[in-house]
Motif scaffolding. Structure first.
Motif, PDB file in Angstrom:
ATOM      1  N   ASP A   1       0.846  -1.184   0.000  1.00  0.00           N
ATOM      2  CA  ASP A   1       0.000   0.000   0.000  1.00  0.00           C
ATOM      3  C   ASP A   1       0.890   1.245   0.000  1.00  0.00           C
ATOM      4  O   ASP A   1       1.871   1.334   0.739  1.00  0.00           O
ATOM      5  CB  ASP A   1      -0.920  -0.103   1.224  1.00  0.00           C
ATOM      6  CG  ASP A   1      -1.685   1.132   1.572  1.00  0.00           C
ATOM      7  OD1 ASP A   1      -1.549   1.553   2.724  1.00  0.00           O
ATOM      8  OD2 ASP A   1      -2.404   1.643   0.717  1.00  0.00           O
ATOM      9  N   ALA A   2       0.569   2.201  -0.816  1.00  0.00           N
ATOM     10  CA  ALA A   2       1.403   3.398  -0.988  1.00  0.00           C
ATOM     11  C   ALA A   2       1.519   4.216   0.287  1.00  0.00           C
ATOM     12  O   ALA A   2       2.592   4.742   0.602  1.00  0.00           O
ATOM     13  CB  ALA A   2       0.839   4.265  -2.114  1.00  0.00           C
ATOM     14  N   LEU A   3       0.428   4.322   1.058  1.00  0.00           N
ATOM     15  CA  LEU A   3       0.457   5.093   2.301  1.00  0.00           C
ATOM     16  C   LEU A   3       1.429   4.468   3.305  1.00  0.00           C
ATOM     17  O   LEU A   3       2.258   5.162   3.888  1.00  0.00           O
ATOM     18  CB  LEU A   3      -0.939   5.190   2.910  1.00  0.00           C
ATOM     19  CG  LEU A   3      -1.034   5.850   4.280  1.00  0.00           C
ATOM     20  CD1 LEU A   3      -0.510   7.281   4.229  1.00  0.00           C
ATOM     21  CD2 LEU A   3      -2.463   5.823   4.785  1.00  0.00           C
ATOM     22  N   GLU A   4       1.335   3.172   3.485  1.00  0.00           N
ATOM     23  CA  GLU A   4       2.228   2.488   4.430  1.00  0.00           C
ATOM     24  C   GLU A   4       3.688   2.620   4.012  1.00  0.00           C
ATOM     25  O   GLU A   4       4.565   2.830   4.854  1.00  0.00           O
ATOM     26  CB  GLU A   4       1.826   1.028   4.562  1.00  0.00           C
ATOM     27  CG  GLU A   4       0.522   0.845   5.300  1.00  0.00           C
ATOM     28  CD  GLU A   4       0.089  -0.604   5.360  1.00  0.00           C
ATOM     29  OE1 GLU A   4       0.889  -1.492   4.994  1.00  0.00           O
ATOM     30  OE2 GLU A   4      -1.054  -0.837   5.771  1.00  0.00           O
ATOM     31  N   GLU A   5       3.962   2.496   2.735  1.00  0.00           N
ATOM     32  CA  GLU A   5       5.336   2.620   2.240  1.00  0.00           C
ATOM     33  C   GLU A   5       5.876   4.029   2.479  1.00  0.00           C
ATOM     34  O   GLU A   5       7.011   4.207   2.908  1.00  0.00           O
ATOM     35  CB  GLU A   5       5.404   2.268   0.749  1.00  0.00           C
ATOM     36  CG  GLU A   5       6.791   2.386   0.168  1.00  0.00           C
ATOM     37  CD  GLU A   5       7.818   1.523   0.882  1.00  0.00           C
ATOM     38  OE1 GLU A   5       8.991   1.964   0.986  1.00  0.00           O
ATOM     39  OE2 GLU A   5       7.484   0.424   1.345  1.00  0.00           O
ATOM     40  N   GLU A   6       5.043   5.031   2.217  1.00  0.00           N
ATOM     41  CA  GLU A   6       5.468   6.421   2.448  1.00  0.00           C
ATOM     42  C   GLU A   6       5.723   6.672   3.930  1.00  0.00           C
ATOM     43  O   GLU A   6       6.702   7.321   4.306  1.00  0.00           O
ATOM     44  CB  GLU A   6       4.406   7.393   1.920  1.00  0.00           C
ATOM     45  CG  GLU A   6       4.724   8.852   2.163  1.00  0.00           C
ATOM     46  CD  GLU A   6       5.965   9.359   1.444  1.00  0.00           C
ATOM     47  OE1 GLU A   6       6.441  10.454   1.803  1.00  0.00           O
ATOM     48  OE2 GLU A   6       6.473   8.689   0.518  1.00  0.00           O
ATOM     49  N   MET A   7       4.873   6.148   4.801  1.00  0.00           N
ATOM     50  CA  MET A   7       5.065   6.327   6.243  1.00  0.00           C
ATOM     51  C   MET A   7       6.351   5.642   6.702  1.00  0.00           C
ATOM     52  O   MET A   7       7.098   6.193   7.504  1.00  0.00           O
ATOM     53  CB  MET A   7       3.857   5.772   7.010  1.00  0.00           C
ATOM     54  CG  MET A   7       2.558   6.522   6.724  1.00  0.00           C
ATOM     55  SD  MET A   7       2.625   8.272   7.138  1.00  0.00           S
ATOM     56  CE  MET A   7       2.553   8.175   8.896  1.00  0.00           C
ATOM     57  N   ARG A   8       6.641   4.453   6.213  1.00  0.00           N
ATOM     58  CA  ARG A   8       7.897   3.757   6.568  1.00  0.00           C
ATOM     59  C   ARG A   8       9.106   4.571   6.115  1.00  0.00           C
ATOM     60  O   ARG A   8      10.082   4.721   6.848  1.00  0.00           O
ATOM     61  CB  ARG A   8       7.927   2.366   5.938  1.00  0.00           C
ATOM     62  CG  ARG A   8       7.247   1.301   6.753  1.00  0.00           C
ATOM     63  CD  ARG A   8       7.596  -0.093   6.240  1.00  0.00           C
ATOM     64  NE  ARG A   8       7.085  -0.335   4.900  1.00  0.00           N
ATOM     65  CZ  ARG A   8       5.853  -0.724   4.627  1.00  0.00           C
ATOM     66  NH1 ARG A   8       4.994  -0.922   5.581  1.00  0.00           N
ATOM     67  NH2 ARG A   8       5.477  -0.929   3.374  1.00  0.00           N
TER      68      ARG A   8
END
Length: 103
Positions: A1-8
């Motif tokens: 998921d793009a949101l999770e990747e950006e947060m990481r």
């Protein structure tokens, strides 16, 4: 998921210096980090927003005869559902209730 990747990615590279806050509020900050998996910058800026709101116009500085309020403007910018509103609600909620009594 793009949101999770950006947060990481952000958590790995960007670090708001939460250690600058007084020890008295660190349990709240640590709880928000742990329970909400909160973005450090959102939490840190939220704490600064709450402090600035609580101080309001009670603190003024005189600069060459001009009385100046020490206002703080801020904006939390992030991907939808990244926790911006939740952090503000927790940190500013009680101040908002108090202010509504005077409005």
């Amino acid at each position: 998921d793009a949101l999770e990747e950006e947060m990481r990615r952000r958590r790995a590279t960007l670090h708001f210096p939460l250690e600058v806050f007084p020890a008295r509020i660190m349990p709240l900050i640590e709880c928000m980090m742990r329970e909400m998996e909160g973005e450090r910058a959102f939490i840190g800026l939220g704490v600064l927003q709450a402090a600035a709101s609580a101080i309001g116009s009670a603190l003024r500085v005189n600069l060459n005869g001009w009385n100046v309020n020490l206002s703080m403007w801020s904006a939390l910018v992030g991907i939808s559902s990244s926790g911006k509103s939740m952090v503000q609600k927790i940190l500013l909620g009680e101040l908002t209730k108090i202010q509504s009594e005077f409005d």
